[in-house]
Scaffold this motif. Structure first.
Motif, short mmCIF file in Angstrom:
data_model
loop_
_atom_site.label_atom_id
_atom_site.label_comp_id
_atom_site.label_asym_id
_atom_site.label_seq_id
_atom_site.Cartn_x
_atom_site.Cartn_y
_atom_site.Cartn_z
N ARG A 109 38.94 38.62 26.22
CA ARG A 109 38.63 39.19 27.54
C ARG A 109 39.54 38.60 28.61
NH1 ARG A 109 33.30 38.43 25.95
NH2 ARG A 109 33.15 36.56 27.24
N GLU A 110 39.77 37.29 28.55
CA GLU A 110 40.63 36.64 29.54
C GLU A 110 42.06 37.15 29.43
OE1 GLU A 110 40.05 32.50 28.75
OE2 GLU A 110 38.10 32.44 29.75
N ALA A 111 42.52 37.40 28.22
CA ALA A 111 43.89 37.88 28.03
C ALA A 111 44.04 39.32 28.51
CB ALA A 111 44.28 37.78 26.56
N ALA A 112 42.97 40.11 28.38
CA ALA A 112 43.02 41.51 28.78
C ALA A 112 42.84 41.70 30.28
CB ALA A 112 41.96 42.30 28.05
N ALA A 113 42.22 40.72 30.94
CA ALA A 113 41.97 40.85 32.38
C ALA A 113 43.27 40.67 33.14
CB ALA A 113 40.94 39.82 32.82
N PRO A 114 43.49 41.50 34.17
CA PRO A 114 44.71 41.34 34.95
C PRO A 114 44.65 40.04 35.77
CG PRO A 114 43.31 43.01 35.93
CD PRO A 114 42.68 42.60 34.63
N ALA A 115 45.82 39.46 35.98
CA ALA A 115 45.89 38.23 36.79
C ALA A 115 45.52 38.57 38.23
CB ALA A 115 47.28 37.65 36.70
N PRO A 116 44.83 37.68 38.91
CA PRO A 116 44.48 37.94 40.31
C PRO A 116 45.74 38.06 41.16
CG PRO A 116 43.80 35.72 39.65
CD PRO A 116 44.36 36.40 38.44
N ALA A 117 45.69 38.98 42.13
CA ALA A 117 46.84 39.21 43.00
C ALA A 117 47.01 38.02 43.93
CB ALA A 117 46.64 40.48 43.82
N ALA A 118 48.28 37.73 44.24
CA ALA A 118 48.56 36.62 45.14
C ALA A 118 48.11 36.98 46.56
CB ALA A 118 50.05 36.30 45.13
#
Length: 145
Positions: A133-142
């Motif tokens: 799940r963590e790998a599939a979640a998009p990284a938070p926007a800066a």
């Protein structure tokens, strides 16, 4: 067959066996105690301890069952792992009271090991699912400065 399906089947077996054992000790303690491995059966008021054992087993089975039905897999893994302590304690009890070594290791020790493995497998499954799940979640926007 996926790891989750195997773990679910193992967890169901743990729940059903624990509930069966508990109900047996509550309803018919005089027959359930014969396979326990102690050299002497409790007499007099000592039989009440068998009902205590049965109540403990029922409580553990219900706790695992609720977590299984509610699909709280990580908590289920930890509780199943914790439940493995009870048959380990039964093994130590039988050995400490000069009971059957075969029953101590073959019944209680093996049961403890199988329950512990089930708990560890469930925890492994939940760790893998969380990482996926963590790998599939998009990284938070800066955030802009």
């Amino acid at each position: 067959m996926s790891l989750k399906n195997v773990n679910t089947a193992l967890a169901i077996a743990c729940v059903l066996f624990t509930l069966y054992l508990g109900i047996s000790f509550v309803l018919t303690p005089e027959t359930a105690v014969h396979g326990f491995g102690l050299p002497n059966l409790p007499s007099g008021d000592g039989g009440g301890f068998l009902v205590v054992k049965g109540s403990r087993e029922i409580a553990m089975g219900l706790a695992m069952g609720v977590l299984l039905v509610a699909d709280h897999r990580r908590a289920l893994g930890w509780v199943v792992l914790m439940v493995a302590v009870a048959p380990f304690g039964d093994m130590v009890n039988v050995l400490a009271h000069h009971g059957s070594t075969a029953a101590a290791f073959g019944i209680h020790g093996l049961t403890s090991a199988l329950i512990a493995v089930t708990g560890l497998l469930i925890l492994r499954e939940t760790r893998k699912a969380r990482k996926a799940r963590e790998a599939a979640a998009p990284a938070p926007a800066a955030q802009p400065a």
